[in-house]
Structure formats: C-alpha cells, structure tokens
Motif scaffolding. Structure first.
Motif, PDB file in Angstrom:
ATOM      1  N   THR A 138       0.823  -1.210   0.000  1.00 31.48           N
ATOM      2  CA  THR A 138       0.000   0.000   0.000  1.00 31.48           C
ATOM      3  C   THR A 138       0.860   1.265   0.000  1.00 31.48           C
ATOM      4  O   THR A 138       0.330   2.371  -0.048  1.00 31.48           O
ATOM      5  CB  THR A 138      -0.942   0.030   1.222  1.00 31.48           C
ATOM      6  N   VAL A 139       2.188   1.104   0.049  1.00 30.12           N
ATOM      7  CA  VAL A 139       3.083   2.268  -0.010  1.00 30.12           C
ATOM      8  C   VAL A 139       2.884   2.976  -1.345  1.00 30.12           C
ATOM      9  O   VAL A 139       2.779   2.331  -2.393  1.00 30.12           O
ATOM     10  CB  VAL A 139       4.551   1.826   0.153  1.00 30.12           C
ATOM     11  N   ALA A 140       2.816   4.290  -1.309  1.00 27.84           N
ATOM     12  CA  ALA A 140       2.600   5.080  -2.525  1.00 27.84           C
ATOM     13  C   ALA A 140       3.713   4.827  -3.526  1.00 27.84           C
ATOM     14  O   ALA A 140       4.883   4.678  -3.153  1.00 27.84           O
ATOM     15  CB  ALA A 140       2.523   6.562  -2.187  1.00 27.84           C
ATOM     16  N   THR A 141       3.346   4.776  -4.797  1.00 28.40           N
ATOM     17  CA  THR A 141       4.352   4.538  -5.838  1.00 28.40           C
ATOM     18  C   THR A 141       5.401   5.646  -5.854  1.00 28.40           C
ATOM     19  O   THR A 141       6.557   5.394  -6.190  1.00 28.40           O
ATOM     20  CB  THR A 141       3.680   4.430  -7.217  1.00 28.40           C
ATOM     21  N   ALA A 142       5.006   6.855  -5.473  1.00 26.73           N
ATOM     22  CA  ALA A 142       5.963   7.968  -5.421  1.00 26.73           C
ATOM     23  C   ALA A 142       7.032   7.723  -4.361  1.00 26.73           C
ATOM     24  O   ALA A 142       8.188   8.129  -4.521  1.00 26.73           O
ATOM     25  CB  ALA A 142       5.236   9.278  -5.143  1.00 26.73           C
ATOM     26  N   THR A 143       6.673   7.050  -3.284  1.00 21.92           N
ATOM     27  CA  THR A 143       7.640   6.729  -2.237  1.00 21.92           C
ATOM     28  C   THR A 143       8.672   5.744  -2.767  1.00 21.92           C
ATOM     29  O   THR A 143       9.871   5.866  -2.493  1.00 21.92           O
ATOM     30  CB  THR A 143       6.925   6.128  -1.013  1.00 21.92           C
ATOM     31  N   VAL A 144       8.223   4.761  -3.528  1.00 21.08           N
ATOM     32  CA  VAL A 144       9.147   3.802  -4.132  1.00 21.08           C
ATOM     33  C   VAL A 144      10.084   4.525  -5.100  1.00 21.08           C
ATOM     34  O   VAL A 144      11.286   4.255  -5.126  1.00 21.08           O
ATOM     35  CB  VAL A 144       8.370   2.686  -4.862  1.00 21.08           C
ATOM     36  N   ASP A 145       9.548   5.472  -5.868  1.00 21.91           N
ATOM     37  CA  ASP A 145      10.377   6.245  -6.800  1.00 21.91           C
ATOM     38  C   ASP A 145      11.458   7.020  -6.062  1.00 21.91           C
ATOM     39  O   ASP A 145      12.590   7.133  -6.536  1.00 21.91           O
ATOM     40  CB  ASP A 145       9.512   7.243  -7.583  1.00 21.91           C
ATOM     41  N   ALA A 146      11.095   7.572  -4.888  1.00 24.20           N
ATOM     42  CA  ALA A 146      11.982   8.488  -4.169  1.00 24.20           C
ATOM     43  C   ALA A 146      13.018   7.780  -3.303  1.00 24.20           C
ATOM     44  O   ALA A 146      13.953   8.422  -2.827  1.00 24.20           O
ATOM     45  CB  ALA A 146      11.148   9.425  -3.299  1.00 24.20           C
ATOM     46  N   GLU A 147      12.890   6.465  -3.092  1.00 23.12           N
ATOM     47  CA  GLU A 147      13.791   5.762  -2.176  1.00 23.12           C
ATOM     48  C   GLU A 147      14.422   4.527  -2.830  1.00 23.12           C
ATOM     49  O   GLU A 147      14.163   3.399  -2.422  1.00 23.12           O
ATOM     50  CB  GLU A 147      13.047   5.362  -0.901  1.00 23.12           C
ATOM     51  N   PRO A 148      15.261   4.739  -3.850  1.00 26.15           N
ATOM     52  CA  PRO A 148      15.878   3.577  -4.520  1.00 26.15           C
ATOM     53  C   PRO A 148      16.835   2.809  -3.623  1.00 26.15           C
ATOM     54  O   PRO A 148      17.119   1.640  -3.884  1.00 26.15           O
ATOM     55  CB  PRO A 148      16.613   4.216  -5.709  1.00 26.15           C
ATOM     56  N   GLU A 149      17.358   3.455  -2.562  1.00 21.78           N
ATOM     57  CA  GLU A 149      18.239   2.730  -1.650  1.00 21.78           C
ATOM     58  C   GLU A 149      17.450   1.763  -0.764  1.00 21.78           C
ATOM     59  O   GLU A 149      18.000   0.814  -0.222  1.00 21.78           O
ATOM     60  CB  GLU A 149      19.032   3.719  -0.775  1.00 21.78           C
ATOM     61  N   ARG A 150      16.149   1.991  -0.636  1.00 19.60           N
ATOM     62  CA  ARG A 150      15.295   1.117   0.174  1.00 19.60           C
ATOM     63  C   ARG A 150      14.628   0.024  -0.662  1.00 19.60           C
ATOM     64  O   ARG A 150      14.491  -1.109  -0.211  1.00 19.60           O
ATOM     65  CB  ARG A 150      14.230   1.959   0.873  1.00 19.60           C
ATOM     66  N   PHE A 151      14.222   0.381  -1.870  1.00 21.39           N
ATOM     67  CA  PHE A 151      13.467  -0.555  -2.704  1.00 21.39           C
ATOM     68  C   PHE A 151      14.292  -0.991  -3.914  1.00 21.39           C
ATOM     69  O   PHE A 151      14.836  -0.162  -4.633  1.00 21.39           O
ATOM     70  CB  PHE A 151      12.174   0.090  -3.201  1.00 21.39           C
ATOM     71  N   GLY A 152      14.345  -2.295  -4.129  1.00 17.27           N
ATOM     72  CA  GLY A 152      14.887  -2.815  -5.376  1.00 17.27           C
ATOM     73  C   GLY A 152      13.756  -2.871  -6.393  1.00 17.27           C
ATOM     74  O   GLY A 152      12.584  -2.949  -6.023  1.00 17.27           O
ATOM     75  N   ALA A 153      14.091  -2.830  -7.670  1.00 12.74           N
ATOM     76  CA  ALA A 153      13.033  -2.833  -8.693  1.00 12.74           C
ATOM     77  C   ALA A 153      13.530  -3.430  -9.993  1.00 12.74           C
ATOM     78  O   ALA A 153      14.702  -3.311 -10.345  1.00 12.74           O
ATOM     79  CB  ALA A 153      12.519  -1.414  -8.928  1.00 12.74           C
ATOM     80  N   VAL A 154      12.607  -4.078 -10.681  1.00  8.56           N
ATOM     81  CA  VAL A 154      12.826  -4.590 -12.036  1.00  8.56           C
ATOM     82  C   VAL A 154      11.756  -3.979 -12.919  1.00  8.56           C
ATOM     83  O   VAL A 154      10.583  -3.897 -12.515  1.00  8.56           O
ATOM     84  CB  VAL A 154      12.732  -6.136 -12.059  1.00  8.56           C
ATOM     85  N   TYR A 155      12.135  -3.511 -14.108  1.00  8.04           N
ATOM     86  CA  TYR A 155      11.205  -2.873 -15.032  1.00  8.04           C
ATOM     87  C   TYR A 155      11.111  -3.691 -16.321  1.00  8.04           C
ATOM     88  O   TYR A 155      12.130  -4.142 -16.847  1.00  8.04           O
ATOM     89  CB  TYR A 155      11.669  -1.462 -15.387  1.00  8.04           C
ATOM     90  N   VAL A 156       9.904  -3.848 -16.798  1.00  6.89           N
ATOM     91  CA  VAL A 156       9.666  -4.471 -18.109  1.00  6.89           C
ATOM     92  C   VAL A 156       8.692  -3.574 -18.863  1.00  6.89           C
ATOM     93  O   VAL A 156       7.665  -3.164 -18.312  1.00  6.89           O
ATOM     94  CB  VAL A 156       9.076  -5.889 -17.971  1.00  6.89           C
ATOM     95  N   THR A 157       9.036  -3.232 -20.098  1.00  5.77           N
ATOM     96  CA  THR A 157       8.158  -2.415 -20.932  1.00  5.77           C
ATOM     97  C   THR A 157       7.747  -3.231 -22.148  1.00  5.77           C
ATOM     98  O   THR A 157       8.586  -3.876 -22.786  1.00  5.77           O
ATOM     99  CB  THR A 157       8.871  -1.125 -21.386  1.00  5.77           C
TER     100      THR A 157
END
Length: 201
Positions: A172-191
């Motif tokens: 439920t964490v806002a997507t903007a929070t994930v954007d702003a904290e790359p040191e906290r969240f790992g991410a994989v992107y597929v387009t």
C-alpha cells in the motif's frame, strides 16, 4: 644429579610454545576467520539480490502476458470503444493515464502482491508480501503534435519492487515513495506493448 640433554648448540631442548607464539597464532587465525566471514556475508547478499532479481523478472514477465491476454477483451465491436468496460487492467489507461498504479487483484487471474517464491497472494492468504507490482499505461503519440499515432496499441510499463532489507513489503506504499527511495526498494522494469484484438467477431 644428571644434566639435561643439550641440543646441537648446547641449549636445552624447548618443551613447548611460548605465550607470545600462541597469541600470534590466534591473531592470524582471527584475521583469517574474519575475512572468511566477510566473504560469506558478501556472497549471501549477492545470492539474495540475484534471487530477488530473478523472481521479480519472472513476475514482471507473467504480468506482461496477463496484459496481453487482457487485450483480447479490447476489441471495439462495431467501432464502439470497450477498453474501459471490458478489460480487467487495461482500463486503467482511461482512469489513470501515465500514472504508476497498483493493479486490482482479480481472483484466479492475478494479484499485485507476491510471496518470496513469486506466487500471487490473494485476500485471506496469510503469506507475507515480498514483491509488489505497479503498472503504467500510455498510448503512442506524435512527439510534436501530441496526437495519437496508433489507436490499437498501448504501451505498458511494469515495475516489480521489493524491500532491499529483506523485510516484507507493504504494497500500500505510494508509488511515489518507491520512486523516491531507490536505496530502500529494489526494482525490475519491463516495458511492452499490447495490441487491441482486431479479429472479426
């Protein structure tokens, strides 16, 4: 009283190790053990990161396939747009264009929450979330005029995130929070791009 046996140089043979020799050996052992432990920790972290990336990639590719299947319901029968009415997730293009959003969980079709193995978590499942999926939809437009170039194509960006600390993730964490904290969240992107079903009915 007999004299002790002398060595080749006339000194008595040593009976054992001195305290200094023992302390020096323990010091060398401690330094070596510290290096081995540090190497094991680094290996564990690397293995965990590699596993998270691999699982997140699988989740993202699964969502890409789900969106392609969802596009089969987008067929505009008789020229009447049905993107908003008939699709499960692509309808987000009309309600939240260009925004990263969490897709709605749909039983037996897909959920944005996944456990440590990448398995979807539905309501009532006590498993803790390890991965969360976000999607963003847009249509291809002309860079100069802003007009749509292909009405039958949708660009879909899929992001799968996790907590780098290894803790369960709160989806439920806002997507903007994930954007702003790359040191906290790992991410994989597929387009990917999904195409409207143009099969005649």
């Amino acid at each position: 009283m007999s004299a002790g046996h002398a060595g080749p140089h006339g000194r008595a043979a040593s009976a054992g190790y001195t305290l200094i020799e023992v302390m020096a050996a323990l010091g060398v052992l401690a330094i070596g053990a510290t290096g081995v432990l540090a190497l094991q920790k680094a290996t564990l972290i690397s293995n965990t990161n590699a596993r998270n990336i691999a699982i997140a990639n699988n989740i993202a590719m699964t969502w890409a396939e789900r969106l392609r299947v969802d596009a089969l319901q987008w067929n505009d029968p008789g020229g009447v747009p049905d993107l908003n009415g008939d699709t499960d997730w692509l309808r987000l293009l009309t309600t939240a264009p260009l925004a990263k959003v969490t897709p709605t969980p749909i039983a037996a079709l897909g959920a944005p929450n996944a456990d440590v193995f990448g398995t979807d978590i539905y309501a009532g499942d006590p498993s803790q979330s390890a991965f969360c999926t976000h999607v963003r939809f847009s249509q291809f437009t002309d860079a100069t005029t802003g007009a749509r170039r292909w009405n039958t194509l949708i660009r879909a960006e899929i992001r799968v995130t996790w907590e780098r600390s290894g803790n369960p993730i709160d989806c439920t964490v806002a997507t903007a929070t994930v954007d702003a904290e790359p040191e906290r969240f790992g991410a994989v992107y597929v387009t990917t791009a999904v195409r409207r079903n143009t099969t005649e009915r």
